[in-house]
Design a protein around this motif. Structure first.
Motif, PDB file in Angstrom:
ATOM      1  N   MET A 193      17.391   1.794   4.591  1.00 18.01           N
ATOM      2  CA  MET A 193      16.412   1.380   5.602  1.00 18.01           C
ATOM      3  C   MET A 193      16.007  -0.080   5.432  1.00 18.01           C
ATOM      4  SD  MET A 193      15.680   3.894   7.579  1.00 18.01           S
ATOM      5  CE  MET A 193      16.100   5.616   7.645  1.00 18.01           C
ATOM      6  N   GLY A 194      16.482  -0.682   4.369  1.00 19.21           N
ATOM      7  CA  GLY A 194      16.211  -2.113   4.173  1.00 19.21           C
ATOM      8  C   GLY A 194      15.118  -2.414   3.176  1.00 19.21           C
ATOM      9  N   MET A 195      14.713  -1.409   2.401  1.00 23.24           N
ATOM     10  CA  MET A 195      13.695  -1.698   1.380  1.00 23.24           C
ATOM     11  C   MET A 195      14.325  -2.568   0.293  1.00 23.24           C
ATOM     12  SD  MET A 195      11.363   0.853  -0.888  1.00 23.24           S
ATOM     13  CE  MET A 195      10.035   1.253   0.184  1.00 23.24           C
ATOM     14  N   LYS A 196      13.588  -3.573  -0.131  1.00 24.92           N
ATOM     15  CA  LYS A 196      14.134  -4.510  -1.122  1.00 24.92           C
ATOM     16  C   LYS A 196      14.264  -3.826  -2.479  1.00 24.92           C
ATOM     17  CE  LYS A 196      11.869  -8.481   0.970  1.00 24.92           C
ATOM     18  NZ  LYS A 196      10.670  -9.287   0.900  1.00 24.92           N
ATOM     19  N   ASP A 197      15.280  -4.269  -3.245  1.00 28.48           N
ATOM     20  CA  ASP A 197      15.482  -3.717  -4.586  1.00 28.48           C
ATOM     21  C   ASP A 197      14.231  -3.921  -5.440  1.00 28.48           C
ATOM     22  OD1 ASP A 197      17.961  -3.032  -3.804  1.00 28.48           O
ATOM     23  OD2 ASP A 197      19.047  -4.472  -5.072  1.00 28.48           O
ATOM     24  N   MET A 207      18.241   6.389   0.699  1.00 29.25           N
ATOM     25  CA  MET A 207      17.714   6.319   2.064  1.00 29.25           C
ATOM     26  C   MET A 207      16.819   5.081   2.228  1.00 29.25           C
ATOM     27  SD  MET A 207      14.694   6.807   3.814  1.00 29.25           S
ATOM     28  CE  MET A 207      13.673   7.848   2.791  1.00 29.25           C
ATOM     29  N   MET A 208      15.921   4.885   1.260  1.00 29.96           N
ATOM     30  CA  MET A 208      14.977   3.756   1.381  1.00 29.96           C
ATOM     31  C   MET A 208      15.729   2.426   1.358  1.00 29.96           C
ATOM     32  SD  MET A 208      11.486   4.832  -0.569  1.00 29.96           S
ATOM     33  CE  MET A 208      12.041   5.380  -2.144  1.00 29.96           C
ATOM     34  N   ARG A 209      16.751   2.372   0.521  1.00 31.83           N
ATOM     35  CA  ARG A 209      17.529   1.126   0.449  1.00 31.83           C
ATOM     36  C   ARG A 209      18.314   0.908   1.739  1.00 31.83           C
ATOM     37  NH1 ARG A 209      20.916   1.795  -4.719  1.00 31.83           N
ATOM     38  NH2 ARG A 209      21.650  -0.305  -4.271  1.00 31.83           N
ATOM     39  N   LYS A 259       0.851  -1.195   0.000  1.00 25.62           N
ATOM     40  CA  LYS A 259       0.000   0.000   0.000  1.00 25.62           C
ATOM     41  C   LYS A 259       0.888   1.247   0.000  1.00 25.62           C
ATOM     42  CE  LYS A 259      -3.265   2.411   2.917  1.00 25.62           C
ATOM     43  NZ  LYS A 259      -3.630   2.561   4.328  1.00 25.62           N
ATOM     44  N   PHE A 260       1.982   1.156   0.796  1.00 25.20           N
ATOM     45  CA  PHE A 260       2.912   2.276   0.873  1.00 25.20           C
ATOM     46  C   PHE A 260       3.478   2.602  -0.505  1.00 25.20           C
ATOM     47  CE2 PHE A 260       7.546   3.020   0.993  1.00 25.20           C
ATOM     48  CZ  PHE A 260       7.534   4.353   1.382  1.00 25.20           C
ATOM     49  N   THR A 278      20.657  -6.340   3.071  1.00 25.53           N
ATOM     50  CA  THR A 278      19.398  -5.567   3.037  1.00 25.53           C
ATOM     51  C   THR A 278      18.486  -6.029   4.172  1.00 25.53           C
ATOM     52  OG1 THR A 278      19.566  -5.350   0.643  1.00 25.53           O
ATOM     53  CG2 THR A 278      17.402  -4.964   1.588  1.00 25.53           C
ATOM     54  N   ARG A 286      17.275  -3.937   7.441  1.00 24.52           N
ATOM     55  CA  ARG A 286      15.836  -3.765   7.673  1.00 24.52           C
ATOM     56  C   ARG A 286      15.463  -4.129   9.116  1.00 24.52           C
ATOM     57  NH1 ARG A 286      14.105  -6.180   3.254  1.00 24.52           N
ATOM     58  NH2 ARG A 286      13.831  -8.235   4.153  1.00 24.52           N
ATOM     59  N   ARG A 288       1.701   9.785  -5.127  1.00 26.64           N
ATOM     60  CA  ARG A 288       2.098  11.118  -4.663  1.00 26.64           C
ATOM     61  C   ARG A 288       3.200  11.675  -5.561  1.00 26.64           C
ATOM     62  NH1 ARG A 288       1.428  11.153   1.175  1.00 26.64           N
ATOM     63  NH2 ARG A 288      -0.748  10.570   1.489  1.00 26.64           N
ATOM     64  N   ASN A 289       4.132  10.803  -5.957  1.00 30.11           N
ATOM     65  CA  ASN A 289       5.221  11.266  -6.824  1.00 30.11           C
ATOM     66  C   ASN A 289       4.708  11.693  -8.191  1.00 30.11           C
ATOM     67  OD1 ASN A 289       7.603  11.234  -5.292  1.00 30.11           O
ATOM     68  ND2 ASN A 289       7.616   8.995  -5.340  1.00 30.11           N
ATOM     69  N   VAL A 291       0.893   4.442  -2.511  1.00 26.76           N
ATOM     70  CA  VAL A 291       0.724   5.817  -2.018  1.00 26.76           C
ATOM     71  C   VAL A 291       1.885   6.672  -2.513  1.00 26.76           C
ATOM     72  CG1 VAL A 291       0.744   7.252   0.069  1.00 26.76           C
ATOM     73  CG2 VAL A 291      -0.636   5.165   0.008  1.00 26.76           C
ATOM     74  N   LEU A 292       3.107   6.140  -2.331  1.00 28.87           N
ATOM     75  CA  LEU A 292       4.295   6.902  -2.722  1.00 28.87           C
ATOM     76  C   LEU A 292       4.310   7.140  -4.235  1.00 28.87           C
ATOM     77  CD1 LEU A 292       6.865   8.226  -1.766  1.00 28.87           C
ATOM     78  CD2 LEU A 292       8.026   6.018  -1.897  1.00 28.87           C
ATOM     79  N   GLU A 330      16.830   9.915  -2.115  1.00 34.26           N
ATOM     80  CA  GLU A 330      15.634   9.336  -1.483  1.00 34.26           C
ATOM     81  C   GLU A 330      15.671   7.802  -1.612  1.00 34.26           C
ATOM     82  OE1 GLU A 330      12.247  11.699  -2.791  1.00 34.26           O
ATOM     83  OE2 GLU A 330      11.099   9.832  -2.826  1.00 34.26           O
TER      84      GLU A 330
END
Lengths: 417, 226
Positions: free
Chosen positions: A313-317, A309-311, A2-3, B78, B82, A10-11, A6-7, A306
């Motif tokens: 934080m551990g966001m998957k590729d 940063m997301m990567r 869902k995020f 990763t 996380r 918004r973009n 949304v992102l 951006e």
């Protein structure tokens, strides 16, 4: 998930001008596809309709040998005693008429045509008592009348008449070989001029009474073909099989051919023109693909920190790539909706008013059996394909830039200015 | 416990080789509030990036807890980041199209935390960093200090073992910088999270309970404070 949606949305809104610009490029490409598809479908439908109504009918029955040598129109391979066969076909519920085609030399005389001359022509001998059941000819007369049975009269196409500077009452001589190979010369008077929606008839059409020709050419009740009209809703292939079965036991081997087999050159040409249109469409889509790809590259470059940063934080590729693919898909969807809306509006005019290509059709034989106005057609399948293609194309074009977004190492992304 | 052992990291720019870290070794215990200090180019950020599993070392090893992170593949790193690490950046790196709430909550979304729990934890964390009532504001409508507070909330909301902060106050005025450091200190004490932050600012160093100084890719001092 869902995020990501949304992102992504918004973009899209954040860069709304660029979104709209890219969507417009896609919309333009899709609208072109929509209109070209509509025009091709419209042309195809009308051309086929005119071909069947004025030239070939829906089905034709011929002798097998005649079909194989049909380019030479050999009279000795015509169907013998055609009336009983016609009766059989009619009894089975079909609307049919007999026709005989032959090649001839047309002699023109100075007294009518200002100078003497001759030209090779193709003549169609028609049974005037049944011809109008299969072909719409009578209402296309623009001068004179149809020939009378047993007369030495003929009807010619309007463009042919213009080219010859011919008029009603003019006399020509047709020289041809009769059944058995003897030469025969027949004086024929032009009794009528037809202007059909089919340019092939207008350009080359010469129609004469079959009974007169039968006598001159020693046809003795023969006809080179029996032509059958089917309703538009009929399944031609199925009827072809039924008829083939019906005439299978006839005294001579017969074959039943559908209009597209008879006019295979017309079908091949339409297919070829569709292919060349596909090349143009491919180029249009290429431009749209470059547009969306460029937008995605710009979006990635602008948001590289951006993404870093997301990567970190551990966001998957895969999710990062999905984010851009959602954005591209949404832009594609917007482009598709705009393209379909504008395309539908433009198509309304194309379907209602069409485009007049009369000037082109008169001078050039494009192969289409349409005299002047090319109309579009509503083609739901084309509209659905347009919409799907817009989204799929956008997603495909965004795939490589989206992958690039995750190739750069994170510290470099975070340092990006 | 973080164990950095004989870590070497070189960067190659054309034919030039920059030796960012020259065999650095350091152990950082759980819950420490450690500052890595040093001038520009001393290797602070490189060391943080290596501990944060966003860069790869040339030799040596790094263990976090019982996990050898230096040999992990990209996917494992990763996943490790996380689940275990929080980051605070000098330039905040907030997502401008998301509200304060969304900037914090997305970290929990990617962890697969249920929606209701995301809401509770995010709101609690925003309250902790003093942004209660501002959760719907986007970063563009917040001051630098408030943005960095969001970044702190974002780093801490998932209860990481370690928070890595690269020059967290460099873009802030001294008063706001101090407030941010006090907040970090408070969080360190409250949650027992290990904080490692880089700086070249003396005021920031004063807040550290342990000060590790780097110079030309080597540790030149390691001082524990009360």
């Amino acid at each position: 998930m869902k995020f990501l949606f949304v992102l992504a949305f918004r973009n899209i809104w954040r860069y709304h001008r660029r979104t709209l610009l890219t969507a417009s490029v896609i919309a333009m490409g899709l609208m072109m596809y929509f209109l070209v598809d509509s025009l091709l479908v419209g042309i195809d439908r009308e051309s086929v309709c005119n071909l069947k109504r004025y030239e070939t009918g829906s089905l034709q029955i011929m002798q097998k040998d005649y079909w194989e040598d049909r380019t030479f129109m050999p009279l000795d391979k015509a169907i013998p005693s055609v009336e009983p066969l016609l009766a059989l076909v009619r009894e089975a519920g079909y609307t049919a008429t007999g026709r005989t085609q032959f090649a001839a030399d047309m002699i023109l005389y100075q007294q009518d045509f200002d100078e003497d001359g001759n030209l090779p022509v193709q003549v169609t001998a028609i049974d005037l008592s049944t011809h109008s059941e299969v072909f719409d000819l009578e209402e296309t007369l623009i001068a004179g009348r149809l020939p009378e049975m047993g007369s030495h009269e003929m009807v010619i196409g309007s463009w042919f008449a213009e080219d010859l500077d011919a008029d009603i009452g003019y006399v020509v001589t047709l020289i041809t070989r009769g059944n058995g190979g003897f030469y025969e010369a027949m004086d024929m008077e032009i009794s009528g001029i037809v202007r059909t929606p089919n340019p092939a008839v207008n350009r080359n059409g010469i129609l004469v009474p079959i009974d007169t020709m039968s006598e001159y050419l020693a046809l003795e009740g023969m006809a080179t073909e029996i032509t059958i009209a089917l309703p538009d809703s009929a399944n031609v292939e199925l009827e072809e099989q039924k008829l083939q079965h019906l005439v299978a036991q006839w005294e001579v081997p017969l074959t039943v051919k559908s209009w597209d087999e008879v006019a295979y050159d017309h079908v091949a040409m339409i297919e070829m023109e569709k292919s060349s249109s596909s090349v143009i469409l491919f180029l249009i889509f290429l431009i749209a693909a470059v547009g969306i790809s460029n937008t995605m590259i710009m979006a990635i470059n602008e948001r590289i920190r951006e993404l870093g940063m997301m990567r970190s934080m551990g966001m998957k590729d895969g999710n990062i790539q999905l984010l851009f693919i959602i954005e591209a898909g949404a832009i594609g969807l917007i482009g598709s909706i705009i393209g379909i809306l504008i395309g539908s509006l433009a198509n309304y005019f194309l379907v209602t008013y069409g485009i007049d290509f009369g000037f082109l059709m008169r001078e050039m034989d494009l192969g289409y059996r349409i005299q002047n106005i090319f109309y579009g057609a509503w083609h739901p399948q084309g509209i659905i394909i347009t919409g799907i293609m817009g989204v799929v194309l956008s997603v495909a074009a965004a795939y490589i830039p989206a992958r690039r977004a995750t190739i750069q190492d994170i510290p470099t992304c975070l340092r990006h200015q | 416990m973080i164990q950095v052992q004989q870590v070497v990291r070189d960067y190659h720019t054309g034919e030039t080789v920059v030796h960012a870290l020259k065999g650095v070794s350091i152990d950082i215990a759980d819950g420490e509030f450690t500052s890595i200090a040093g001038p520009s180019g001393s290797g602070k950020t490189t060391l943080l990036n290596l501990i944060g599993c966003i860069d790869s070392l040339d030799s040596g090893e790094i263990l976090i807890g019982d996990q050898q992170v230096s040999t992990m593949d990209k996917k494992s790193k990763t996943e490790f980041r996380r689940n275990n690490l929080g980051f605070i950046f000098q330039t905040y790196n907030l997502i401008p199209v998301l509200s304060a709430y969304e900037n914090v909550s997305f970290v929990l979304s990617i962890l697969g935390v249920p929606e209701q729990e995301i809401k509770e934890r995010t709101m609690r964390m925003l309250k902790e960093v003093g942004l209660e009532g501002m959760e719907h504001r986007r970063p563009g409508r917040l001051s630098g200090g408030q943005q960095q507070r969001i970044a702190i909330a974002r780093a801490l909301v998932k209860n990481p073992k370690i928070v890595l902060a690269d020059e967290p106050t460099a873009n802030l005025d001294s008063k706001t910088g101090e407030e941010i450091l006090q907040l970090m200190q408070k969080m360190n004490e409250k949650y027992g999270t290990t904080f490692i932050f880089s700086t070249h600012d003396v005021m920031v160093m004063d807040y550290a309970k342990r000060l590790v100084e780097l110079h030309d890719g080597q540790i030149i001092s390691d001082e524990r404070r009360q």
